[in-house]
Scaffold this motif. Structure first.
Motif, PDB file in Angstrom:
ATOM      1  N   GLU A  23       0.815  -1.218   0.000  1.00 14.27           N
ATOM      2  CA  GLU A  23       0.000   0.000   0.000  1.00 14.27           C
ATOM      3  C   GLU A  23       0.852   1.274   0.000  1.00 14.27           C
ATOM      4  O   GLU A  23       0.342   2.353  -0.276  1.00 14.27           O
ATOM      5  CB  GLU A  23      -0.952   0.000   1.206  1.00 14.27           C
ATOM      6  CG  GLU A  23      -2.078  -1.023   1.096  1.00 14.27           C
ATOM      7  CD  GLU A  23      -1.610  -2.477   1.191  1.00 14.27           C
ATOM      8  OE1 GLU A  23      -2.228  -3.317   0.523  1.00 14.27           O
ATOM      9  OE2 GLU A  23      -0.627  -2.770   1.900  1.00 14.27           O
ATOM     10  N   GLU A  24       2.142   1.154   0.282  1.00  9.69           N
ATOM     11  CA  GLU A  24       3.041   2.319   0.283  1.00  9.69           C
ATOM     12  C   GLU A  24       3.609   2.635  -1.102  1.00  9.69           C
ATOM     13  O   GLU A  24       4.324   3.628  -1.257  1.00  9.69           O
ATOM     14  CB  GLU A  24       4.172   2.112   1.284  1.00  9.69           C
ATOM     15  CG  GLU A  24       3.671   2.057   2.722  1.00  9.69           C
ATOM     16  CD  GLU A  24       4.784   1.782   3.699  1.00  9.69           C
ATOM     17  OE1 GLU A  24       5.649   2.670   3.867  1.00  9.69           O
ATOM     18  OE2 GLU A  24       4.797   0.677   4.281  1.00  9.69           O
ATOM     19  N   LEU A  25       3.303   1.814  -2.089  1.00 11.38           N
ATOM     20  CA  LEU A  25       3.773   2.074  -3.452  1.00 11.38           C
ATOM     21  C   LEU A  25       2.838   3.070  -4.121  1.00 11.38           C
ATOM     22  O   LEU A  25       1.646   3.077  -3.825  1.00 11.38           O
ATOM     23  CB  LEU A  25       3.825   0.772  -4.247  1.00 11.38           C
ATOM     24  CG  LEU A  25       4.774  -0.305  -3.718  1.00 11.38           C
ATOM     25  CD1 LEU A  25       4.709  -1.548  -4.597  1.00 11.38           C
ATOM     26  CD2 LEU A  25       6.198   0.201  -3.626  1.00 11.38           C
ATOM     27  N   PRO A  26       3.309   3.903  -5.019  1.00  3.77           N
ATOM     28  CA  PRO A  26       4.687   4.018  -5.512  1.00  3.77           C
ATOM     29  C   PRO A  26       5.582   4.706  -4.486  1.00  3.77           C
ATOM     30  O   PRO A  26       5.126   5.504  -3.665  1.00  3.77           O
ATOM     31  CB  PRO A  26       4.547   4.864  -6.775  1.00  3.77           C
ATOM     32  CG  PRO A  26       3.349   5.714  -6.526  1.00  3.77           C
ATOM     33  CD  PRO A  26       2.423   4.865  -5.683  1.00  3.77           C
ATOM     34  N   LEU A  27       6.847   4.413  -4.570  1.00  2.00           N
ATOM     35  CA  LEU A  27       7.837   4.979  -3.663  1.00  2.00           C
ATOM     36  C   LEU A  27       8.261   6.365  -4.129  1.00  2.00           C
ATOM     37  O   LEU A  27       8.258   6.649  -5.325  1.00  2.00           O
ATOM     38  CB  LEU A  27       9.066   4.072  -3.602  1.00  2.00           C
ATOM     39  CG  LEU A  27       8.805   2.658  -3.094  1.00  2.00           C
ATOM     40  CD1 LEU A  27      10.023   1.786  -3.337  1.00  2.00           C
ATOM     41  CD2 LEU A  27       8.430   2.671  -1.625  1.00  2.00           C
ATOM     42  N   GLY A  28       8.667   7.180  -3.164  1.00  2.00           N
ATOM     43  CA  GLY A  28       9.183   8.507  -3.484  1.00  2.00           C
ATOM     44  C   GLY A  28      10.664   8.599  -3.160  1.00  2.00           C
ATOM     45  O   GLY A  28      11.229   7.731  -2.483  1.00  2.00           O
ATOM     46  N   TRP A  29      11.273   9.668  -3.628  1.00  2.00           N
ATOM     47  CA  TRP A  29      12.723   9.833  -3.477  1.00  2.00           C
ATOM     48  C   TRP A  29      13.145  10.282  -2.083  1.00  2.00           C
ATOM     49  O   TRP A  29      14.303  10.098  -1.703  1.00  2.00           O
ATOM     50  CB  TRP A  29      13.236  10.814  -4.516  1.00  2.00           C
ATOM     51  CG  TRP A  29      13.272  10.208  -5.878  1.00  2.00           C
ATOM     52  CD1 TRP A  29      12.420  10.432  -6.914  1.00  2.00           C
ATOM     53  CD2 TRP A  29      14.203   9.231  -6.331  1.00  2.00           C
ATOM     54  NE1 TRP A  29      12.755   9.659  -7.989  1.00  2.00           N
ATOM     55  CE2 TRP A  29      13.855   8.919  -7.676  1.00  2.00           C
ATOM     56  CE3 TRP A  29      15.299   8.590  -5.762  1.00  2.00           C
ATOM     57  CZ2 TRP A  29      14.570   7.998  -8.428  1.00  2.00           C
ATOM     58  CZ3 TRP A  29      16.006   7.673  -6.522  1.00  2.00           C
ATOM     59  CH2 TRP A  29      15.638   7.389  -7.831  1.00  2.00           C
ATOM     60  N   THR A  30      12.261  10.855  -1.291  1.00  2.00           N
ATOM     61  CA  THR A  30      12.659  11.403   0.011  1.00  2.00           C
ATOM     62  C   THR A  30      13.265  10.342   0.918  1.00  2.00           C
ATOM     63  O   THR A  30      14.352  10.516   1.461  1.00  2.00           O
ATOM     64  CB  THR A  30      11.459  12.079   0.703  1.00  2.00           C
ATOM     65  OG1 THR A  30      10.942  13.075  -0.177  1.00  2.00           O
ATOM     66  CG2 THR A  30      11.853  12.708   2.016  1.00  2.00           C
ATOM     67  N   GLU A  31      12.559   9.228   1.096  1.00  2.00           N
ATOM     68  CA  GLU A  31      13.072   8.160   1.959  1.00  2.00           C
ATOM     69  C   GLU A  31      14.327   7.525   1.373  1.00  2.00           C
ATOM     70  O   GLU A  31      15.271   7.196   2.096  1.00  2.00           O
ATOM     71  CB  GLU A  31      11.990   7.099   2.187  1.00  2.00           C
ATOM     72  CG  GLU A  31      12.418   5.973   3.091  1.00  2.00           C
ATOM     73  CD  GLU A  31      12.742   6.403   4.528  1.00  2.00           C
ATOM     74  OE1 GLU A  31      13.285   5.559   5.276  1.00  2.00           O
ATOM     75  OE2 GLU A  31      12.451   7.552   4.922  1.00  2.00           O
ATOM     76  N   ALA A  32      14.368   7.351   0.080  1.00  2.00           N
ATOM     77  CA  ALA A  32      15.562   6.778  -0.555  1.00  2.00           C
ATOM     78  C   ALA A  32      16.779   7.676  -0.311  1.00  2.00           C
ATOM     79  O   ALA A  32      17.857   7.182   0.050  1.00  2.00           O
ATOM     80  CB  ALA A  32      15.330   6.589  -2.047  1.00  2.00           C
ATOM     81  N   ALA A  33      16.606   8.969  -0.498  1.00  2.00           N
ATOM     82  CA  ALA A  33      17.727   9.904  -0.280  1.00  2.00           C
ATOM     83  C   ALA A  33      18.192   9.849   1.173  1.00  2.00           C
ATOM     84  O   ALA A  33      19.409   9.851   1.432  1.00  2.00           O
ATOM     85  CB  ALA A  33      17.299  11.317  -0.661  1.00  2.00           C
ATOM     86  N   ARG A  34      17.264   9.780   2.097  1.00  2.00           N
ATOM     87  CA  ARG A  34      17.636   9.700   3.516  1.00  2.00           C
ATOM     88  C   ARG A  34      18.438   8.440   3.798  1.00  2.00           C
ATOM     89  O   ARG A  34      19.479   8.486   4.465  1.00  2.00           O
ATOM     90  CB  ARG A  34      16.381   9.717   4.391  1.00  2.00           C
ATOM     91  CG  ARG A  34      16.688   9.752   5.889  1.00  2.00           C
ATOM     92  CD  ARG A  34      15.431   9.644   6.720  1.00  2.00           C
ATOM     93  NE  ARG A  34      14.878   8.300   6.741  1.00  2.00           N
ATOM     94  CZ  ARG A  34      15.382   7.281   7.454  1.00  2.00           C
ATOM     95  NH1 ARG A  34      16.474   7.443   8.178  1.00  2.00           N
ATOM     96  NH2 ARG A  34      14.818   6.091   7.415  1.00  2.00           N
ATOM     97  N   ARG A  35      18.027   7.338   3.251  1.00  2.00           N
ATOM     98  CA  ARG A  35      18.717   6.067   3.497  1.00  2.00           C
ATOM     99  C   ARG A  35      20.064   5.970   2.785  1.00  2.00           C
ATOM    100  O   ARG A  35      20.915   5.193   3.193  1.00  2.00           O
ATOM    101  CB  ARG A  35      17.815   4.903   3.106  1.00  2.00           C
ATOM    102  CG  ARG A  35      16.637   4.751   4.067  1.00  2.00           C
ATOM    103  CD  ARG A  35      15.761   3.600   3.663  1.00  2.00           C
ATOM    104  NE  ARG A  35      14.627   3.461   4.534  1.00  2.00           N
ATOM    105  CZ  ARG A  35      14.532   2.567   5.515  1.00  2.00           C
ATOM    106  NH1 ARG A  35      15.523   1.731   5.770  1.00  2.00           N
ATOM    107  NH2 ARG A  35      13.449   2.511   6.251  1.00  2.00           N
ATOM    108  N   LEU A  36      20.238   6.721   1.727  1.00  2.00           N
ATOM    109  CA  LEU A  36      21.492   6.663   0.969  1.00  2.00           C
ATOM    110  C   LEU A  36      22.536   7.661   1.456  1.00  2.00           C
ATOM    111  O   LEU A  36      23.655   7.678   0.951  1.00  2.00           O
ATOM    112  CB  LEU A  36      21.222   6.884  -0.518  1.00  2.00           C
ATOM    113  CG  LEU A  36      20.498   5.735  -1.212  1.00  2.00           C
ATOM    114  CD1 LEU A  36      20.009   6.161  -2.591  1.00  2.00           C
ATOM    115  CD2 LEU A  36      21.390   4.499  -1.306  1.00  2.00           C
ATOM    116  N   THR A  37      22.213   8.469   2.459  1.00  2.00           N
ATOM    117  CA  THR A  37      23.198   9.431   2.980  1.00  2.00           C
ATOM    118  C   THR A  37      23.872   8.912   4.226  1.00  2.00           C
ATOM    119  O   THR A  37      23.482   7.975   4.829  1.00  2.00           O
ATOM    120  CB  THR A  37      22.558  10.792   3.303  1.00  2.00           C
ATOM    121  OG1 THR A  37      21.452  10.615   4.158  1.00  2.00           O
ATOM    122  CG2 THR A  37      22.158  11.494   2.044  1.00  2.00           C
TER     123      THR A  37
END
Length: 126
Positions: free
Chosen positions: A112-126
């Motif tokens: 239910e959380e799809l589609p994914l956004g870039w905010t969480e990805a950017a946080r996890r990749l820093t």
């Protein structure tokens, strides 16, 4: 290349736990960035029909030599099968020497959380 929109190759079952994979690649040179761009269409076609792929997007800043991927998968096994086959396998091997910095992240979300956004990805990749 602008950000490629979220693509949905397969619809996940309601309530399914989804395996998320994010990556950030920085190439050593502009030539490496151009090689990355040249190989992107083949990998994008592969992910667009990959078994177990529930969504994917790519963001590119070639002049900064930086690329991000964000994808959703049925399982870590489905992601590994994709990475070891088709256009992705020779592309990743062929570009390995071009990479200056690589960051990877994985986590789980519900369907239910799809589609994914870039905010969480950017946080996890820093």
């Amino acid at each position: 290349m602008p950000t490629l929109p979220w693509t949905v190759p397969n619809t996940p079952p309601a309530g399914a736990e989804i395996h998320v994979f994010a990556s950030r690649f920085e190439t050593r040179t502009l030539w490496g960035a151009l090689k990355f761009l040249a190989r992107t269409p083949g990998v994008w076609r592969q992910v667009s029909s990959a078994p177990g792929a529930y969504g994917a997007t790519l963001k590119a800043e070639p002049l900064k030599r930086t690329f991000w991927t964000l994808s959703a998968w049925e399982s870590p096994t489905a992601l590994k099968a994709f990475a070891r086959a088709g256009a992705h396998a020779p592309t990743s091997r062929g570009l390995a020497a071009e990479m200056k910095d690589v960051k990877l992240a994985t986590w789980s979300v519900s369907a239910e959380e799809l589609p994914l956004g870039w905010t969480e990805a950017a946080r996890r990749l820093t």
